[in-house]
Motif scaffolding. Structure first.
Motif, short mmCIF file in Angstrom:
data_model
loop_
_atom_site.label_atom_id
_atom_site.label_comp_id
_atom_site.label_asym_id
_atom_site.label_seq_id
_atom_site.Cartn_x
_atom_site.Cartn_y
_atom_site.Cartn_z
N PHE B 35 0.82 -1.21 0.00
CA PHE B 35 0.00 0.00 0.00
C PHE B 35 0.86 1.27 0.00
CE2 PHE B 35 -2.77 -3.23 1.85
CZ PHE B 35 -3.88 -3.08 1.04
N GLN B 36 2.15 1.13 -0.35
CA GLN B 36 3.03 2.29 -0.35
C GLN B 36 3.64 2.50 -1.74
OE1 GLN B 36 5.86 2.37 3.08
NE2 GLN B 36 4.80 0.51 3.73
N THR B 37 4.08 3.71 -1.96
CA THR B 37 4.80 4.00 -3.22
C THR B 37 6.26 3.63 -2.99
OG1 THR B 37 5.26 6.22 -2.46
CG2 THR B 37 3.27 5.91 -3.80
N ASN B 38 7.01 3.54 -4.09
CA ASN B 38 8.43 3.20 -3.99
C ASN B 38 9.19 4.19 -3.09
OD1 ASN B 38 9.14 0.84 -5.12
ND2 ASN B 38 10.41 1.73 -6.75
N THR B 55 -2.45 2.36 -5.71
CA THR B 55 -1.91 2.42 -7.08
C THR B 55 -1.23 1.12 -7.49
OG1 THR B 55 0.04 3.43 -6.12
CG2 THR B 55 -1.56 4.91 -7.19
N ASN B 56 -0.58 0.48 -6.53
CA ASN B 56 0.11 -0.78 -6.87
C ASN B 56 -0.89 -1.83 -7.36
OD1 ASN B 56 2.56 0.27 -6.00
ND2 ASN B 56 2.09 -0.29 -3.87
N GLN B 248 10.35 -2.25 -8.79
CA GLN B 248 9.10 -1.62 -8.34
C GLN B 248 8.61 -2.36 -7.09
OE1 GLN B 248 8.15 1.18 -10.08
NE2 GLN B 248 10.07 0.72 -11.13
N TYR B 249 9.18 -1.97 -5.95
CA TYR B 249 8.88 -2.71 -4.71
C TYR B 249 7.40 -2.73 -4.36
CZ TYR B 249 13.88 -2.98 -3.85
OH TYR B 249 15.22 -3.25 -3.97
N GLY B 250 6.73 -1.65 -4.58
CA GLY B 250 5.30 -1.56 -4.25
C GLY B 250 4.50 -2.58 -5.02
N GLN B 251 4.77 -2.66 -6.34
CA GLN B 251 4.04 -3.62 -7.17
C GLN B 251 4.45 -5.06 -6.85
OE1 GLN B 251 5.23 -0.80 -8.80
NE2 GLN B 251 3.33 0.16 -9.48
N VAL B 252 5.75 -5.21 -6.57
CA VAL B 252 6.20 -6.55 -6.19
C VAL B 252 5.42 -7.01 -4.95
CG1 VAL B 252 8.13 -7.92 -5.26
CG2 VAL B 252 8.53 -6.32 -7.13
N ALA B 253 5.32 -6.12 -3.97
CA ALA B 253 4.62 -6.46 -2.74
C ALA B 253 3.15 -6.76 -3.01
CB ALA B 253 4.76 -5.34 -1.71
N ALA B 254 2.52 -5.92 -3.82
CA ALA B 254 1.11 -6.15 -4.14
C ALA B 254 0.94 -7.47 -4.89
CB ALA B 254 0.57 -5.00 -4.96
#
Lengths: 374, 285
Positions: B35-38, B55-56, B248-254
């Motif tokens: 739930f965070q941005t990079n 966004t992710n 893209q850590y945020g997307q990776v996490a999502a």
């Protein structure tokens, strides 16, 4: 000619390669007539269950042949043998009710529903399990499961009914009641049954003939009375009967018209030569060393004879078991009255020639029973 | 009677807390990261206080990944579907082949049965790369490379030994006499297998299937080598988030949250079932 239902011809069972593996059943030869009840009697590991399972088709026959109802069946799968079996471990299907367990084979044979129901009712009434028919096997007691398993076997129209320790879990009272009912049920329908048991009372009460087994070998196959009165060998003599037969090694000789049986400890039993038939005398004397056996109920007290010293005296409610030191061993007597004896008391016991069983000490085979040859 | 002293109780509580923190921290952290941005993820020192953003997840669901270098097309939802399809199909095939085989190994003691069973288990011992290199060449020759059929086939290396060995224990636990009783009542062995053995081993088969599903879902290397982008599962698809302009850590996490959600839910739902199922089969020595 007797109608033979089952013919077991020289059958061997090896667990493992033939000739190398454990030799559990050794050359068994047995015939069972149609409508006969046979008991396979023996201690644990004697091969009786292996024999039963070979007949059922659950174990392969290593050597020999089995014929059932005129067909050679030892190569057929269980489904094609037309035998019914009650298992020692009950083996009820846990997912269906007791009623469905009992009716399974009849339903598989597509019998009309009304007939299935009436037969289930009859067998359930006979075995006193009507009240648990709609329960699942896991929710009933071991004894009830056992009766359900027995019902499942008895309800079928099979050529042969195999009953593996069918009453082991039942209360003594119920067992006595059901023995009579089961025998009647089997006889009334003309079924042929083989019962495996280690309970002699059960074998005596139910069976027309008993097959005594030990170490994979059929020791004797005869009626209960004959097995008791004329045991074929030392094993049968000592295995069948409760308390077991008393046995003593002896050396036989003749002196002044008497046959002397010299027991251990310098004890001598003397019998006039005329008490034994000439061929029995000849057979005993020619061997010299023999083993004599006498059943506990045939050992009599207070009638002269040899001295023994009481080591135990137990009143069982309906009979007394007395153990006494005799010939450097122990002799057991059974009396029907309460005996006023204490440990250390000296008694005199007599062994009548009519009650003596004489065995060969090497082969264990019977030489004579009472006054006649075996 | 309670014999646990207060001190022991406190120590136990402490130990359990440490264990829970140790195991749950990565999951919770990943969940928060999703739930965070990079920028907020990479700030030093890290903080659990941030302004949450979706966004992710939006990027994953719409398939458009915004990076500093521009917009990238990603096929995450496709990957998710691939994972679901590959795992389900692999387990289905594994059960279809493994359950009868387990029955055979459990019931019919034939010459070499133990050796064959052990050989199948030994597939689990070998490093996957050992199998993959020759397999890639064969698959390309016979046209199975980059196909679902090929992947499902290779996935059997993961699921089949697992199903075989777990279910075999179950079949061995069913008293053989129950089956004999059914057979002697006039049924073939196949009917006995279907009507008696299968229902009785049901919980074990379900547990084995569930575990095999999780293992198949988590597989990475087979699909990485043998499948192209449109056949790849989420585990491989996540590599798309390593872009030219950084990870893209945020997307990776999502992506991770979305990809573990099905197996996590499944495991939570069937937790007791799974533990009971697996331990029951293991009781008999």
């Amino acid at each position: 000619m007797t109608d033979i239902m089952l013919n077991i011809e020289n059958v061997d069972k090896f667990y493992g390669p033939v000739g190398v593996g454990v030799h559990a059943v050794k050359g068994i030869d047995m015939q069972v007539a149609r409508g006969e009840i046979i008991a396979l009697l023996g201690s644990s590991g004697c091969g009786k269950t292996s024999t039963l399972r070979m007949v059922a088709g659950f174990e392969a026959v290593s050597r020999g042949r089995i014929h059932l109802a005129g067909r050679e069946v030892h190569m057929l799968p269980p489904v094609k043998r037309n035998v019914a079996m009650a298992f020692e471990g009950y083996s009820l299907y846990p997912t269906v009710t007791v009623r469905d367990n009992i009716a399974f084979a009849l339903k598989a044979a597509r019998l009309p529903q009304s007939e299935v129901e009436s037969r289930v009712r009859d067998v359930a009434q006979m075995l006193e399990i009507t009240d648990i028919l709609d329960r699942f096997p896991t929710s009933v007691s071991g004894g009830q499961q056992q009766r359900a398993s027995l019902a499942r076997a008895l309800i079928r129209d099979a050529d042969l009914h195999l009953l593996d320790e069918p009453m082991g879990q039942l209360e003594p009272q119920l067992r006595t009641l059901l023995r009579g009912r089961i025998k009647h049920f089997i006889k009334e329908r003309g079924l042929t049954a083989i019962l495996v048991t280690h309970d002699q009372t059960e074998a005596n009460a139910l069976a027309d003939r008993i097959a005594v087994m030990e170490d994979g070998v059929l020791q004797q196959y005869a009626s209960p009375a004959e097995i008791k009165e004329r045991p074929a060998n030392l094993f049968t003599g000592t295995f069948v009967g409760e308390p077991p037969m008393n046995v003593f090694p002896a050396s036989a000789s003749v002196s002044a018209g008497e046959i002397l049986l010299n027991l251990a400890g310098g004890l001598v039993l003397r019998y006039p030569e005329a008490e034994f038939a000439p061929e029995v005398r000849q057979s005993i004397l020619s061997r010299g060393d023999v083993v004599i056996g006498v059943r506990p109920y045939a050992v009599h007290r207070g009638e002269g004879g040899a001295e023994a010293q009481v080591v135990a005296n137990q009143w069982l409610g309906d009979q007394t078991h007395i153990a006494a030191a005799f010939a450097e061993s122990t002799v057991v007597l059974v009396e029907h009255d309460r005996a006023r004896l204490s440990e250390g008391d000296r008694i005199r016991i007599a062994l009548k020639p009519d009650d003596l069983h004489v065995f060969d000490p090497d082969s264990g085979m019977a030489i004579s029973h009472g006054r006649g040859l075996a | 009677m309670d014999t646990v002293s207060p001190l022991e109780r406190v120590l136990r509580g402490l130990a359990i807390t440490v264990v829970i923190l140790f195991f749950m921290f990565p999951i919770v952290w990943i969940f928060l990261m999703s739930f965070q941005t990079n920028e907020t993820i990479l700030r030093v020192p890290p903080s659990v206080v941030f302004e949450p953003t979706l966004t992710n997840y939006t990027a994953l669901i719409t398939g458009k990944l915004e990076t500093a270098a521009g917009t990238l097309e990603i096929a995450f939802m496709r990957n998710l579907w691939n994972s679901l399809f590959l795992s389900t199909a692999s387990v289905a095939v594994g059960l279809l082949l493994g359950v009868p085989a387990a029955y055979a190994f459990g019931r019919l003691k034939f010459r070499g049965s133990e050796d064959i069973a052990f050989t199948l288990l030994s597939f689990r011992f070998a490093p996957p790369l050992l199998v993959l290199l020759p397999l890639t060449i064969y698959f390309q020759k016979i046209g199975l490379a980059d196909t679902y059929v090929g992947l499902i086939w290779v996935y059997q290396l993961i699921v089949l030994p697992l199903i075989l060995w777990i279910v075999r224990g179950y079949f061995e636990d069913i008293p053989a006499d129950i089956e004999y009783a059914y057979r002697i009542a006039g049924h073939s062995w196949f009917s006995t297998f279907r009507k008696i053995a299968l229902p009785l081993a049901g919980p074990g088969i379900a547990a084995a299937g569930l575990l095999a599903f999780i293992f198949a879902w988590n597989n990475f290397i087979f699909a990485l080598v043998l499948a192209s982008a449109d056949k790849q599962p989420v585990t491989v698809g996540a590599l798309a988030f390593v872009t030219a302009s950084g990870i893209q850590y945020g997307q990776v996490a999502a992506g991770i949250v979305l990809s573990i959600a099905p197996t996590f839910a499944l495991a939570l739902y069937a937790q007791r079932y799974l533990v009971e199922g697996l331990s029951l089969g293991a009781v008999k020595g």
